[in-house]
Design an enzyme around this catalytic site. Structure first.
Site, PDB file in Angstrom:
ATOM      1  N   LYS A   1       0.871  -1.186   0.000  1.00 47.00           N
ATOM      2  CA  LYS A   1       0.000   0.000   0.000  1.00 47.00           C
ATOM      3  C   LYS A   1       0.901   1.227   0.000  1.00 47.00           C
ATOM      4  CE  LYS A   1      -4.429   1.084   0.154  1.00 47.00           C
ATOM      5  NZ  LYS A   1      -5.612   0.397  -0.342  1.00 47.00           N
TER       6      LYS A   1
ATOM      7  N   ASP B   1      -6.982   4.330  -4.629  1.00 47.03           N
ATOM      8  CA  ASP B   1      -7.657   4.206  -3.321  1.00 47.03           C
ATOM      9  C   ASP B   1      -8.272   5.583  -3.081  1.00 47.03           C
ATOM     10  OD1 ASP B   1      -7.957   2.371  -0.844  1.00 47.03           O
ATOM     11  OD2 ASP B   1      -7.295   4.219   0.065  1.00 47.03           O
TER      12      ASP B   1
HETATM   13  P1  NDP Z   1     -13.059   7.773  -2.837  1.00 49.62           P
HETATM   14  O1  NDP Z   1     -11.982   8.770  -2.633  1.00 49.62           O
HETATM   15  O2  NDP Z   1     -13.586   7.543  -4.202  1.00 49.62           O
HETATM   16  O3  NDP Z   1     -14.304   8.085  -1.874  1.00 49.62           O
HETATM   17  C1  NDP Z   1     -14.146   8.174  -0.499  1.00 49.62           C
HETATM   18  C2  NDP Z   1     -15.473   8.589   0.103  1.00 49.62           C
HETATM   19  O4  NDP Z   1     -15.376   8.511   1.509  1.00 49.62           O
HETATM   20  C3  NDP Z   1     -15.849  10.023  -0.220  1.00 49.62           C
HETATM   21  O5  NDP Z   1     -17.244  10.126  -0.259  1.00 49.62           O
HETATM   22  C4  NDP Z   1     -15.278  10.779   0.970  1.00 49.62           C
HETATM   23  O6  NDP Z   1     -15.893  12.028   1.228  1.00 49.62           O
HETATM   24  C5  NDP Z   1     -15.583   9.823   2.088  1.00 49.62           C
HETATM   25  N1  NDP Z   1     -14.626  10.021   3.187  1.00 49.62           N
HETATM   26  C6  NDP Z   1     -13.280   9.988   3.128  1.00 49.62           C
HETATM   27  N2  NDP Z   1     -12.745  10.251   4.328  1.00 49.62           N
HETATM   28  C7  NDP Z   1     -13.796  10.470   5.161  1.00 49.62           C
HETATM   29  C8  NDP Z   1     -13.912  10.780   6.530  1.00 49.62           C
HETATM   30  N3  NDP Z   1     -12.827  10.924   7.293  1.00 49.62           N
HETATM   31  N4  NDP Z   1     -15.170  10.908   7.040  1.00 49.62           N
HETATM   32  C9  NDP Z   1     -16.267  10.744   6.270  1.00 49.62           C
HETATM   33  N5  NDP Z   1     -16.225  10.467   4.960  1.00 49.62           N
HETATM   34  C10 NDP Z   1     -15.004  10.316   4.420  1.00 49.62           C
HETATM   35  O7  NDP Z   1     -12.469   6.405  -2.213  1.00 49.62           O
HETATM   36  P2  NDP Z   1     -12.934   4.909  -2.489  1.00 49.62           P
HETATM   37  O8  NDP Z   1     -14.404   4.861  -2.666  1.00 49.62           O
HETATM   38  O9  NDP Z   1     -12.046   4.331  -3.514  1.00 49.62           O
HETATM   39  O10 NDP Z   1     -12.527   4.212  -1.109  1.00 49.62           O
HETATM   40  C11 NDP Z   1     -13.398   4.174   0.011  1.00 49.62           C
HETATM   41  C12 NDP Z   1     -12.942   3.108   0.980  1.00 49.62           C
HETATM   42  O11 NDP Z   1     -12.913   1.832   0.314  1.00 49.62           O
HETATM   43  C13 NDP Z   1     -11.521   3.282   1.549  1.00 49.62           C
HETATM   44  O12 NDP Z   1     -11.490   2.764   2.843  1.00 49.62           O
HETATM   45  C14 NDP Z   1     -10.681   2.410   0.635  1.00 49.62           C
HETATM   46  O13 NDP Z   1      -9.471   2.006   1.245  1.00 49.62           O
HETATM   47  C15 NDP Z   1     -11.625   1.234   0.422  1.00 49.62           C
HETATM   48  N6  NDP Z   1     -11.365   0.413  -0.734  1.00 49.62           N
HETATM   49  C16 NDP Z   1     -11.349   0.965  -2.001  1.00 49.62           C
HETATM   50  C17 NDP Z   1     -11.118   0.148  -3.089  1.00 49.62           C
HETATM   51  C18 NDP Z   1     -11.208   0.659  -4.478  1.00 49.62           C
HETATM   52  O14 NDP Z   1     -11.152  -0.143  -5.409  1.00 49.62           O
HETATM   53  N7  NDP Z   1     -11.381   1.953  -4.712  1.00 49.62           N
HETATM   54  C19 NDP Z   1     -10.804  -1.276  -2.923  1.00 49.62           C
HETATM   55  C20 NDP Z   1     -10.954  -1.764  -1.567  1.00 49.62           C
HETATM   56  C21 NDP Z   1     -11.193  -0.921  -0.522  1.00 49.62           C
HETATM   57  P3  NDP Z   1     -15.142  13.399   0.838  1.00 49.62           P
HETATM   58  O15 NDP Z   1     -15.275  13.514  -0.640  1.00 49.62           O
HETATM   59  O16 NDP Z   1     -15.849  14.438   1.603  1.00 49.62           O
HETATM   60  O17 NDP Z   1     -13.703  13.214   1.288  1.00 49.62           O
END
Ligand code: NDP
Length: 446
Positions: free
Chosen positions: A126, A166
């Site tokens: 990572k 991510d």
């Molecule tokens: P994105 O950046 O596309 O989206 C993240 C989302 O989570 C946004 O809506 C963001 O809101 C919100 N968010 C982030 N930090 C916070 C916080 N501290 N409090 C509340 N909301 C928050 O990321 P992904 O969708 O790709 O990833 C989301 C999760 O899934 C992570 O934990 C990631 O590690 C996990 N994951 C992702 C994979 C992938 O293929 N993308 C694979 C496996 C796991 P805002 O825009 O306001 O920051």
């Protein structure tokens, strides 16, 4: 048993002080894997888990770049190469101001087990930076990505370490990173996954994590002769994982009630339809707006500022935003409101106390390393297609994804069956561990 686990954790903690997220991930594994090792009298005396918690390599570097006002900015970049026993390091890059070594080590550690569960030959890694793409122009993001890759490129490669996206790293960032890698190495290889389809990406990769979560939940419910159809579903996040989890859940007949971002959550009691979800995708992916903009289009819905959505009554909860976003009180609220199943779309979104509460109360709980493994699984399929110089169709990739999620569910059943309950935490941890441990033993003390 407790003493053995405590001694192990205290030894790991002494070397990893001030890394709470990493220790949280290690504790969760230790509590299920150590009893298995001892009960089955295998791997005993080999210190396999102690070796697994020590990264094979940690790279930390300066990322200097110039913003649009010609001001010099400095961020910190990282790559944690955790374990390569079953394949090259594989795992995403996260760009978010909260990024630090503890968070990346927890994510890299989780990734070992997740990648093992996919059945594909991928080790765990990572990386990322404390850079915040939010509010930056495209050219600033490009300059940052180019500077980041100018150091990272010497540590990665299609047979060595293959990063992906991510939080904060989507198709735009992967494009800039790939462009710079290609320029520096003068070669077109599958060194990153999540690429655009016209330049080496796989169909279904953007959808894979969200779709995979929902396929996994469908497997859990099918096991109980039930299904997603007609279920009320509460989702947090509105990024990549949340959007496609919502899309697949709606397709399978579920009623999605919420989405969120770091400013709060929206609640649409009539359900977020496919059309409404398309509008969300436009707001978040094209306009780079906030989830509260939903209200401008659908004024009958509600926006709950600064809150998470766990108080909304549902059958299924899918936390898809970030780590530790659902605590024990949230777990109790969900349970008291009738929630029967929770699938982690994000990595470690539930606190240890929340997980214990779900397991003790026999709520079907799917840990992220199993339920969100669809993303890295399709990344593995992207690597295979790059090596073959061939592209599978949308239908072919989706079928393979569905099968992988089915197989992961089967692996969890193999190790997680308890009286009247499937303990998916135990099942996923042990199934993921066994494959990596066997490979490590075969390869000697390295
Ligand atoms: P994105 O950046 O596309 O989206 C993240 C989302 O989570 C946004 O809506 C963001 O809101 C919100 N968010 C982030 N930090 C916070 C916080 N501290 N409090 C509340 N909301 C928050 O990321 P992904 O969708 O790709 O990833 C989301 C999760 O899934 C992570 O934990 C990631 O590690 C996990 N994951 C992702 C994979 C992938 O293929 N993308 C694979 C496996 C796991 P805002 O825009 O306001 O920051």
């Amino acid at each position: 048993m407790k003493k053995i686990i405590d001694n192990f954790l205290s030894e790991v903690n002494s070397r990893n002080k001030n890394e709470p997220e990493f220790m949280q991930a290690v504790s969760e594994i230790a509590e299920t894997v150590i009893p298995y090792i001892i009960k089955n009298n295998i791997y005993y005396g080999q210190n396999v888990l102690l070796r697994m918690v020590e990264p094979e390599r940690v790279i930390s570097f300066r990322v200097a770049w110039i913003d649009d006002n010609e001001e010099i900015k400095v961020n910190r970049g990282y790559r944690v190469e955790m374990n390569s026993a079953i394949g090259p390091y594989k795992g995403g890059l996260r760009f978010h101001p909260s990024v630090n070594l503890s968070i990346l080590k927890f994510l890299a550690f989780e990734q070992i087990f997740k990648n093992s569960l996919t059945t594909l030959p991928m080790g765990g890694g990572k990386g990322g930076s404390d850079f915040d793409p939010k509010g930056k122009t495209d050219t600033e993001v490009m300059r940052f990505c180019q500077s980041f890759m100018t150091e990272l490129y010497r540590h990665i490669g299609p047979n060595r370490d293959i990063p992906a996206g991510d939080i904060g790293v989507g198709s735009r960032e992967i494009g800039y990173l790939f462009g710079q890698y290609k320029r520096l190495k003068n070669e077109f290889t599958g060194v990153l996954t999540g690429k655009g389809v016209s330049w080496g990406g796989s169909l279904i990769r953007p959808e894979a994590t969200g779709y995979g979560v929902v396929y996994f939940i469908e497997n859990i419910l099918n096991q109980k002769s039930d299904s997603i159809k007609g279920k009320r579903i509460v989702i947090s996040g509105s990024g990549n994982v949340a959007q496609y989890a919502a899309e697949k859940a709606i397709k399978l007949g579920g009623k999605v009630l919420t989405l969120s971002d770091s400013s709060g959550f929206i609640y649409d009691k009539n359900g977020i339809s496919s059309e409404k979800l398309s509008a969300v995708m436009k707001i978040k992916n094209v306009k780079r707006g906030r989830i509260s903009d939903y209200l401008k289009l659908y004024p009958k819905s509600e926006f709950h500022k600064g809150q998470n959505p766990w108080k909304i009554k549902c059958d299924i909860a899918l936390p898809c935003a970030t780590q530790n976003e659902l605590n024990e009180n949230d777990a109790k609220t969900l349970f008291n409101n009738g929630c029967i199943c929770l699938g982690e779309g994000a990595n470690m979104p539930c606190t240890p106390e929340a997980i214990t509460f779900f397991v003790n109360n026999k709520v079907s709980f799917a840990p992220g390393k199993a339920s969100n493994a669809g993303g890295v699984a399709v990344s593995g399929l992207e690597m295979a297609q790059n090596s073959l110089r061939y592209n599978w169709s949308r239908k072919e990739v989706d079928e393979k994804l569905k099968n992988i999620m089915f197989e992961i569910h089967q692996s969890c059943l193999a190790y997680g069956k308890e009286k009247n309950y499937i303990n998916y935490v135990k099942g996923a941890n042990i199934a993921g561990f066994v494959k990596v441990a066997d490979a490590m033993l075969a390869q000697g003390v390295v």
